[in-house]
Design a protein around this motif. Structure first.
Motif, PDB file in Angstrom:
ATOM      1  N   TRP A   1       0.829  -1.210   0.000  1.00 28.94           N
ATOM      2  CA  TRP A   1       0.000   0.000   0.000  1.00 28.94           C
ATOM      3  C   TRP A   1       0.863   1.260   0.000  1.00 28.94           C
ATOM      4  CZ3 TRP A   1      -4.873   1.239  -1.010  1.00 28.94           C
ATOM      5  CH2 TRP A   1      -5.820   0.218  -1.028  1.00 28.94           C
ATOM      6  N   ALA A   2       1.974   1.217   0.716  1.00 30.39           N
ATOM      7  CA  ALA A   2       2.893   2.360   0.708  1.00 30.39           C
ATOM      8  C   ALA A   2       3.456   2.570  -0.695  1.00 30.39           C
ATOM      9  CB  ALA A   2       4.024   2.144   1.709  1.00 30.39           C
ATOM     10  N   GLY A   3       3.871   1.475  -1.329  1.00 28.46           N
ATOM     11  CA  GLY A   3       4.373   1.576  -2.699  1.00 28.46           C
ATOM     12  C   GLY A   3       3.303   2.064  -3.655  1.00 28.46           C
ATOM     13  N   LEU A   4       2.062   1.617  -3.415  1.00 29.07           N
ATOM     14  CA  LEU A   4       0.964   2.056  -4.269  1.00 29.07           C
ATOM     15  C   LEU A   4       0.726   3.557  -4.130  1.00 29.07           C
ATOM     16  CD1 LEU A   4      -1.157   0.934  -6.252  1.00 29.07           C
ATOM     17  CD2 LEU A   4      -2.721   0.688  -4.312  1.00 29.07           C
ATOM     18  N   GLY A   5       0.930   4.079  -2.926  1.00 24.59           N
ATOM     19  CA  GLY A   5       0.788   5.518  -2.725  1.00 24.59           C
ATOM     20  C   GLY A   5       1.764   6.300  -3.583  1.00 24.59           C
TER      21      GLY A   5
END
Length: 232
Positions: free
Chosen positions: A45-49
């Motif tokens: 999710w952090a990478g997706l952000g």
């Protein structure tokens, strides 16, 4: 031939996306922290952000809005100031979470998404990327990759031709980033399962990286804003 060219263009874009996503920096520091403390989902999710922020910059580059940052130094200076302050705050939270027990660390995945997304939007380096290299990806053209090689370039001319400004290159570019934000957290989580000390170590390392970049950004903000508002 057209299918082969499209395939090589996608592959070249994917390799380029991986090359952009992989180097150490604030985004990977947040991905690493979230992964080892909260699991693969939080790291993803952090990478997706960060990926969504890049997609926003892509859209802004298409319409020419990103260039505003180059025209108005005060905007760039404020971005550095906000980004630097956020990085120092996230460095503090990373160090704090590194000392907390697993039960005390919230598993909320959207937390990492918000951190990475906001930080990426205030990262002038990503804006500069889309002002320079990103614009080059958007402009129609062709790059004969192997033709530039010494000695064998003439013989290999036409073997690996990449089309810039094409949807296939951009698909490959973002696909490469997706591969990274899936694989990087998975690698860290696997390492953390083998050695419990990996989690706190990575979290502290992430805090250091964020703190260093935060200080660099604040220094850049002082320089840029100082030039915009010189002392009389």
């Amino acid at each position: 031939m057209a299918v082969l060219e499209a395939a090589t263009t996608v592959l070249a874009g994917a390799v380029f996306g991986l090359a952009i996503a992989a180097p150490p920096g604030p985004m990977n520091a947040i991905i690493a922290e979230e992964s080892v403390l909260r699991g693969w989902t939080a790291g993803f999710w952090a990478g997706l952000g960060a990926l969504i922020a890049d997609a926003c910059f892509f859209v802004l580059a298409v319409v020419g809005a990103v260039a505003v940052v180059e025209r108005f130094p005060i905007v760039r200076g404020l971005a550095f100031a906000i980004g630097g302050a956020l990085m120092l705050y996230f460095a503090y939270t990373a160090a704090r979470d590194a000392t907390a027990s697993t039960d005390e660390v919230t598993p909320e995945g959207s937390r990492g998404f918000r951190k990475a997304f906001v930080l990426a939007l205030t990262n002038p380096y990503q804006i500069v990327f889309w002002l320079t290299v990103g614009v080059g990806l958007l402009e129609p053209g062709r790059i004969d990759v192997l033709a530039a090689l010494p000695s064998v370039g003439e013989a290999l001319s036409g073997v690996l031709v990449v089309s810039t400004g094409s949807p296939t290159l951009l698909v490959g570019f973002f696909a490469g980033i997706v591969v990274w934000i899936v694989g990087f957290p998975a690698t860290l989580v696997a390492a953390e399962r083998r050695a419990t000390s990996v989690g706190p170590t990575v979290a502290y390392a992430s805090a250091i990286v964020l703190a260093v970049f935060g200080l660099i950004f604040l220094g850049e903000a002082t320089s840029v804003l100082g030039g915009s508002f010189p002392l009389v």
